[in-house]
Design a protein around this motif. Structure first.
Motif, short mmCIF file in Angstrom:
data_model
loop_
_atom_site.label_atom_id
_atom_site.label_comp_id
_atom_site.label_asym_id
_atom_site.label_seq_id
_atom_site.Cartn_x
_atom_site.Cartn_y
_atom_site.Cartn_z
N ARG A 50 0.86 -1.18 0.00
CA ARG A 50 0.00 0.00 0.00
C ARG A 50 0.90 1.24 0.00
O ARG A 50 1.64 1.47 0.96
CB ARG A 50 -0.92 0.00 1.23
N ALA A 51 0.82 2.01 -1.07
CA ALA A 51 1.65 3.22 -1.19
C ALA A 51 0.89 4.43 -0.67
O ALA A 51 -0.28 4.63 -1.02
CB ALA A 51 2.06 3.44 -2.65
N TYR A 52 1.56 5.21 0.17
CA TYR A 52 0.95 6.44 0.70
C TYR A 52 1.73 7.63 0.16
O TYR A 52 2.94 7.75 0.37
CB TYR A 52 0.97 6.45 2.22
N LEU A 53 1.02 8.53 -0.54
CA LEU A 53 1.64 9.72 -1.14
C LEU A 53 0.95 10.95 -0.59
O LEU A 53 -0.28 11.05 -0.62
CB LEU A 53 1.51 9.70 -2.67
N SER B 134 9.46 8.91 2.03
CA SER B 134 10.29 9.21 3.19
C SER B 134 9.38 9.26 4.42
O SER B 134 8.17 9.42 4.30
CB SER B 134 11.05 10.53 3.02
N ILE B 135 9.98 9.15 5.60
CA ILE B 135 9.20 9.14 6.83
C ILE B 135 8.45 10.46 7.02
O ILE B 135 7.35 10.47 7.58
CB ILE B 135 10.11 8.86 8.05
N ASP B 136 9.01 11.57 6.54
CA ASP B 136 8.30 12.84 6.72
C ASP B 136 7.03 12.94 5.88
O ASP B 136 6.18 13.78 6.12
CB ASP B 136 9.22 14.04 6.47
N ARG B 137 6.87 12.06 4.88
CA ARG B 137 5.60 12.00 4.15
C ARG B 137 4.54 11.33 5.03
O ARG B 137 3.34 11.58 4.87
CB ARG B 137 5.74 11.20 2.85
N LEU B 138 5.00 10.50 5.94
CA LEU B 138 4.10 9.79 6.84
C LEU B 138 3.78 10.62 8.06
O LEU B 138 2.64 10.64 8.55
CB LEU B 138 4.75 8.46 7.27
N SER B 139 4.77 11.35 8.58
CA SER B 139 4.54 12.09 9.82
C SER B 139 5.49 13.25 10.03
O SER B 139 6.70 13.13 9.81
CB SER B 139 4.68 11.14 11.01
N ARG B 140 4.90 14.38 10.42
CA ARG B 140 5.62 15.50 11.04
C ARG B 140 4.90 15.82 12.35
O ARG B 140 4.87 16.96 12.80
CB ARG B 140 5.64 16.72 10.12
#
Length: 205
Positions: A4-7, A69-75
């Protein structure tokens, strides 16, 4: 293996699908195919992200959560990040980020001995936490610099604020008044669900 790709992009003006080619190439290099894509325009510093929540709802144990990258998932602030990470772990999802080589083992079918697998898993978990903390720190620093810039512009009489997209506001309002839901309105207005909610809430004030 279900990938599952999260963009994600932070604003409606940015292209949330920008990383699609890189994610698809990475999966292809691993002889895999992205089975499902979740794309949205929303700030990484907010926990209110409909597509990410939908991904978590759809996920099954052993699925891969693929991000650029992790920052696409969370800041996110630490408390919100811990809740999100707990939700990811409870689903049995494996986080794989293109810029985090230690995570790439999560997309591979081959398994080493249990000790090596556990050690790599522990190292990867630590690095994911570290990169999430760095992403939040970067967000806070940029916000601070932005606030300083605004204050300086105000002092010089040059600050005018962010322009309002009147056409978008009108379109969203019309769609909502016609009875469409948040996601349907976002789709027809070609904007994010977060933007729809912001316009709806502003109209109620």
């Amino acid at each position: 293996m279900f990938i599952r790709a999260y963009l994600r992009a932070s604003t409606d003006e940015q292209d949330a699908g920008r990383a699609r080619t890189a994610l698809e190439k990475f999966a292809s290099d691993q002889n895999k195919v992205i089975a499902c894509e979740y794309l949205e325009n929303a700030r990484g510093a907010t926990a209110d992200r409909p597509e990410l929540l939908r991904l978590l709802k759809d996920a099954r144990k052993g699925d891969v959560l693929l991000v650029e990258s992790i920052d696409r998932l969370s800041r996110l602030p630490v408390e919100d990040w811990q809740k999100l990470k707990a939700a990811i772990d409870s689903k049995g999802l494996r986080i794989v980020a293109l810029d985090l080589p230690t995570s790439h083992q999560g997309i591979q079918d081959t398994k080493g001995d249990e000790f090596t697998s556990r050690m790599l898993g522990a190292i990867n978990s630590m690095l994911v936490e570290m990169m999430a903390a760095i992403a939040r720190k970067d967000y806070e620093q940029r916000r601070e610099r932005q606030a300083q810039g605004i204050e300086k512009a105000k002092a010089a009489g040059k600050y005018q604020g962010r322009p309002v997209n009147a056409d978008l506001h009108k379109r969203v309002t019309e769609l909502l008044e016609a009875g469409l839901g948040i996601r349907a309105t976002a789709r027809h207005a070609d904007c994010s669900s977060t933007t729809v909610l912001r316009i709806r809430d502003a109209a109620r004030q």
